[in-house]
Design a protein around this motif. Structure first.
Motif, PDB file in Angstrom:
ATOM      1  N   UNK A 175       0.848  -1.221  -0.094  1.00  0.00           N
ATOM      2  CA  UNK A 175      -0.139   0.046   0.149  1.00  0.00           C
ATOM      3  C   UNK A 175       0.883   1.227   0.018  1.00  0.00           C
ATOM      4  N   UNK A 176       1.887   1.340   0.571  1.00  0.00           N
ATOM      5  CA  UNK A 176       2.799   2.252   0.883  1.00  0.00           C
ATOM      6  C   UNK A 176       3.604   2.647  -0.494  1.00  0.00           C
ATOM      7  N   UNK A 177       3.760   1.680  -1.023  1.00  0.00           N
ATOM      8  CA  UNK A 177       4.568   1.975  -2.554  1.00  0.00           C
ATOM      9  C   UNK A 177       3.422   2.266  -3.434  1.00  0.00           C
ATOM     10  N   UNK A 183       5.599   7.174  -1.352  1.00  0.00           N
ATOM     11  CA  UNK A 183       6.452   6.026  -1.529  1.00  0.00           C
ATOM     12  C   UNK A 183       7.925   6.040  -1.677  1.00  0.00           C
ATOM     13  N   UNK A 184       8.453   6.965  -2.050  1.00  0.00           N
ATOM     14  CA  UNK A 184      10.208   7.240  -1.667  1.00  0.00           C
ATOM     15  C   UNK A 184      10.468   7.374  -0.522  1.00  0.00           C
ATOM     16  N   UNK A 185       9.649   7.426   0.709  1.00  0.00           N
ATOM     17  CA  UNK A 185      10.019   7.732   1.869  1.00  0.00           C
ATOM     18  C   UNK A 185      10.000   6.388   2.811  1.00  0.00           C
ATOM     19  N   UNK A 186       9.714   5.269   1.965  1.00  0.00           N
ATOM     20  CA  UNK A 186       9.338   4.046   2.810  1.00  0.00           C
ATOM     21  C   UNK A 186      10.808   3.420   3.356  1.00  0.00           C
ATOM     22  N   UNK A 190       5.046  -6.603 -10.688  1.00  0.00           N
ATOM     23  CA  UNK A 190       4.507  -5.826 -11.697  1.00  0.00           C
ATOM     24  C   UNK A 190       4.771  -4.194 -11.325  1.00  0.00           C
ATOM     25  N   UNK A 191       5.556  -3.998 -10.243  1.00  0.00           N
ATOM     26  CA  UNK A 191       5.814  -2.458  -9.983  1.00  0.00           C
ATOM     27  C   UNK A 191       6.773  -1.846 -11.182  1.00  0.00           C
ATOM     28  N   UNK A 192       6.520  -0.538 -11.222  1.00  0.00           N
ATOM     29  CA  UNK A 192       7.429   0.106 -12.379  1.00  0.00           C
ATOM     30  C   UNK A 192       8.728  -0.151 -11.953  1.00  0.00           C
ATOM     31  N   UNK A 193       9.836   0.429 -12.793  1.00  0.00           N
ATOM     32  CA  UNK A 193      11.208   0.220 -12.570  1.00  0.00           C
ATOM     33  C   UNK A 193      11.586   0.911 -11.079  1.00  0.00           C
ATOM     34  N   UNK A 194      11.151   2.151 -10.824  1.00  0.00           N
ATOM     35  CA  UNK A 194      11.547   2.901  -9.850  1.00  0.00           C
ATOM     36  C   UNK A 194      11.010   2.173  -8.516  1.00  0.00           C
ATOM     37  N   UNK A 195       9.937   1.853  -8.347  1.00  0.00           N
ATOM     38  CA  UNK A 195       9.347   1.058  -7.185  1.00  0.00           C
ATOM     39  C   UNK A 195       9.772  -0.387  -7.022  1.00  0.00           C
ATOM     40  N   UNK A 196       9.975  -0.922  -8.158  1.00  0.00           N
ATOM     41  CA  UNK A 196      10.524  -2.288  -8.226  1.00  0.00           C
ATOM     42  C   UNK A 196      12.002  -2.266  -7.551  1.00  0.00           C
TER      43      UNK A 196
END
Length: 283
Positions: free
Chosen positions: A67-69, A74-77, A110-116
């Motif tokens: 959920x946080x992603x 999301x960058x602060x997780x 299935x996340x995008x490149x940055x989140x993955x």
């Protein structure tokens, strides 16, 4: 903290001795990690001993981090307890063979490149995540295939699912016939983008590692179209677009011979197994 250079716990061993840590202490130890901190082996061993109590906490942590992603922050997780706990949770749930974790891990791909990259870092490149995904496999072959076939996903995310497919073929849960049919479809459907060329190299690696000689023609086709360069003797596969190389098991000598001869029939003829048709021979 990013997982990029964090230590990996390795095999987790435990015995049936009386518990020496409370659950809250275990979770506290597993909620902080980094490349400058020793792996909390005692906490991991205790988590394995207290598997029934730890498992639902780890599953919940994966849900919360998912959920946080997808939040604006999301960058602060990085550095949050759920983020750190999820890292060790991936390994623990894989070793627990906890099938309830499979869809939670699969969706990460299935996340995008940055989140993955934020979530997994080098875990994708060194196959650590693939091992955990394989350990939790719940029988959802369609889910794995969907990730492998989704050309919008990162090539190494698709490769992680492909590695699980390799494992299922090796342990007998996937038949050779089904594996050949699926990989043939994927090799035939390869597009011309850089990402597809890279994934083509990974498909060739899968065929080589599993000795799927039935796919020789498809491998030759990818090779002929300059999507990949393959050193059949060493097993080194090169993506011609990026220059990146991948190490697979060397092709068996007889497969190399089939490829160099221009196909199975020509190879059999050269070995004298199949007769060459004479010029005036009637069909």
């Amino acid at each position: 903290m990013s997982v990029e250079q964090a230590p990996q716990p390795g095999p987790i061993t435990h015995n049936r001795e009386e518990h020496t840590m409370k659950l809250e202490n275990i979770l506290e130890e597993l909620s902080v990690f980094g490349h400058d901190r020793p792996v909390p082996r005692e906490a991991l061993a205790e988590a394995a001993r207290q598997r029934e109590a730890v498992t639902p906490v780890l599953l919940d942590a994966l849900d919360r981090i998912w959920e946080k992603l997808h939040s604006e922050e999301y960058e602060e997780i990085c550095g949050e307890p759920d983020y750190d706990l999820s890292y060790y949770g991936i390994f623990l749930l894989g070793q627990f063979r906890e099938q309830a974790a499979f869809p939670k891990l699969l969706r990460i791909l299935t996340l995008d490149e940055e989140r993955l990259d934020l979530m997994l870092g080098d875990l994708l490149a060194d196959d650590g995540f693939s091992s955990a995904l394989y350990g939790t496999y719940d029988g959802s072959l369609s889910g794995l295939r969907a990730v492998i076939c989704d050309t919008s996903l990162e090539p190494f995310a698709r490769s992680a699912a492909l590695n699980v497919l390799d494992g299922l073929l090796g342990d007998g849960r996937l038949s050779r016939e089904d594996a050949v049919r699926f990989l043939r479809e994927r090799l035939t459907a390869l597009g011309g983008s850089e990402a597809e060329q890279l994934f083509g190299a990974l498909l060739v690696r899968s065929a080589a590692n599993n000795d799927l000689y039935e796919l020789v023609e498809e491998v030759r086709s990818a090779y002929r179209q300059d999507q990949v360069e393959v050193d059949f003797a060493s097993g080194v596969i090169t993506d011609v677009t990026t220059g990146k190389t991948y190490k697979a098991a060397p092709f068996p000598e007889f497969i190399d011979g089939i490829i160099q001869s221009g196909g199975l029939l020509n190879s059999l003829k050269e070995r004298g197994v199949a007769k060459r048709k004479r010029p005036n021979e009637h069909r």
